[in-house]
Design a protein around this motif. Structure first.
Motif, short mmCIF file in Angstrom:
data_model
loop_
_atom_site.label_atom_id
_atom_site.label_comp_id
_atom_site.label_asym_id
_atom_site.label_seq_id
_atom_site.Cartn_x
_atom_site.Cartn_y
_atom_site.Cartn_z
N HIS A 58 84.49 27.94 -26.33
CA HIS A 58 83.17 27.57 -25.81
C HIS A 58 82.30 28.82 -25.78
N CYS A 59 81.02 28.67 -26.15
CA CYS A 59 80.13 29.83 -26.08
C CYS A 59 78.72 29.40 -25.73
N ARG A 60 78.11 30.17 -24.81
CA ARG A 60 76.74 29.83 -24.38
C ARG A 60 75.72 30.46 -25.31
N ASN A 62 74.12 31.81 -29.23
CA ASN A 62 73.82 31.16 -30.50
C ASN A 62 73.69 32.17 -31.62
N CYS A 63 74.52 33.20 -31.63
CA CYS A 63 74.47 34.25 -32.66
C CYS A 63 74.46 33.58 -34.04
N LEU A 64 73.54 34.01 -34.89
CA LEU A 64 73.29 33.27 -36.13
C LEU A 64 74.48 33.22 -37.08
N TYR A 65 75.38 34.21 -36.97
CA TYR A 65 76.46 34.33 -37.95
C TYR A 65 77.75 33.63 -37.54
N CYS A 66 77.85 33.21 -36.30
CA CYS A 66 79.18 32.90 -35.74
C CYS A 66 79.46 31.41 -35.64
N GLY A 67 80.65 31.02 -36.05
CA GLY A 67 81.04 29.61 -36.02
C GLY A 67 81.23 29.04 -34.61
FE1 SF4 Z 1 79.50 33.56 -28.93
FE2 SF4 Z 1 80.19 34.07 -31.42
FE3 SF4 Z 1 78.08 35.29 -30.36
FE4 SF4 Z 1 80.61 35.94 -29.51
S1 SF4 Z 1 79.73 36.27 -31.58
S2 SF4 Z 1 78.77 35.57 -28.24
S3 SF4 Z 1 81.61 33.94 -29.71
S4 SF4 Z 1 78.28 33.07 -30.72
#
Ligand code: SF4
Ligand code: SAH
Length: 356
Positions: A58-60, A62-67
């Motif tokens: 779970h992640c709050r 929205n980093c553009l690269y990350c699944g």
């Molecule tokens: Fe979340 Fe991925 Fe950004 Fe880490 S890199 S904060 S897991 S979206």
């Protein structure tokens, strides 16, 4: 010659580093050999194995690269209970690991108190070092976790360029992230950071800046790897990082930071099956092996191909030990604490040390 100066004095200019990052195959071999010599002399021939537990996807953010970004609606989300995390750490202890790395998306469901209890339990039951990689929290949360015995913290700055960072992180702030690294250091954590290689719009000069920036942070651990485009993210159509440039970056890091702990990351092993082992020959001295219960693994979907790169903990530990021996290296025993600040934390005469 630049390489010789780098090897002897750990010094190079931004322009020299940018040129070496783009080196051709013949020069690359000389670079890897120099990094390997410096690694052997300053960090030794032992390889530190770490057990990685990916306890929540779970992640709050929205980093553009990350699944794992919150916008990836199709991803099936999971959380390990504290008891499951502790059980996975127990498996790691039985396999002989001296460090457990607890990693997750930014999941506020796990309060600092919950993670503090888990860290305390893991330390008292098995005397393993605990490394956290849970993203940005408040100073008081970091402090509570440190008091519970967490030894280390991994928080990548992702790029040293604030503009590039802002474009990739719609809901984060580069200066705030750097502030977290300062806070972690002041609390006595052994601190790790790093960047991704091959981000869209990232030039060789920016990567040279990254190298100098990471060196100046005086980090205990530095983890870098290629950016691997995830099709379910806005950057799915980008090119991503390549193995050669990533390995050259790693080798240059070793030359600039001779005593740092530098992993051969899973992302390297995802680009090529031997990528991680090539990393060990180009300056790396740490390997993280995945011990997350297998039924959850596929869902910790940072980037495609990751699960294939790290099978289950038992197999990969045996495989890793074999390769490490074949490379003429040894598997380290014990906690594998920072070489910069020692195992008692980051305290000297009761005071935190280091310029971060
Ligand atoms: Fe979340 Fe991925 Fe950004 Fe880490 S890199 S904060 S897991 S979206
Ligand atoms: N949420 C925490 C820890 C989990 S993410 C945090 O962000 O700090 C751990 C790392 O995975 C990130 O720091 C990033 O460098 C890396 N990562 C995420 N997506 C990636 C991708 N598509 N390719 C390569 N590395 C990626």
């Amino acid at each position: 010659m630049v390489l010789r100066r780098l090897e002897e004095t750990a010094r190079a200019s931004r322009e020299e580093l940018a040129r070496l990052l783009g080196a051709d195959e013949s020069e690359e071999e000389l670079l890897f050999a120099a990094a390997d010599r410096v690694r052997s002399a300053a960090a030794g021939d032992e390889v530190h194995l770490r057990a990685l537990i990916e306890f929540s996807n779970h992640c709050r953010r929205n980093c553009l690269y990350c699944g794992l970004r919150r916008g990836h609606a199709e991803l099936s989300r999971y959380r390990l209970s504290p008891a499951e995390i502790i059980a996975a750490a127990g498996v790691a202890a039985e396999l002989g690991f001296g460090t457990v790395v607890l990693q997750s998306g930014e999941d506020q469901t796990y309060t600092a108190d919950v993670l503090a209890d888990v860290s305390r339990e893991v330390k008292t039951r098995w005397d393993m070092a605990v490394t956290l990689s849970i993203g940005e929290r408040t100073e008081s949360e970091y402090a509570r976790l440190r008091e519970a015995g967490a030894d280390r913290f991994l928080l990548r700055i992702e790029t040293s360029n604030p503009d590039l960072y802002e474009g990739l992180h719609p809901d984060s702030d580069w200066h705030a992230r750097l502030g977290c690294l300062h806070t972690l250091r002041s609390l006595g954590y052994q601190v790790g950071s790093g960047v991704m290689i091959g981000l869209p719009g990232q030039s060789l000069e920016m990567l040279a800046d990254d190298l100098l920036f990471l060196r100046d942070l005086d980090l205990d651990m530095i983890g870098v790897g290629p950016f691997i485009p995830h099709p379910a993210t806005p950057l799915g159509g980008e090119q991503g990082g390549d193995l050669g440039r990533s390995l050259r970056f790693l080798a240059l890091l070793r030359l600039l930071c001779p005593r740092a702990l530098i992993p051969a990351t899973t992302a390297l092993g995802t680009l090529a099956s031997a990528g991680r082992w090539e990393g060990l020959r180009a300056g790396a001295d740490v390997v993280m092996l995945n011990v997350t219960p297998s039924r959850y693994r596929e869902r910790y979907d940072l980037y495609p191909g990751k699960v294939r790169a790290g099978a289950n903990g038992t197999t990969t530990r045996l495989e890793a030990e074999l390769v490490i021996r074949r490379l003429g290296r040894r598997v380290a025993a014990g906690h594998g604490h920072s070489r910069l600040r020692g195992g008692a934390g980051v305290l000297l005469h009761g005071q935190p040390v280091g310029p971060v």
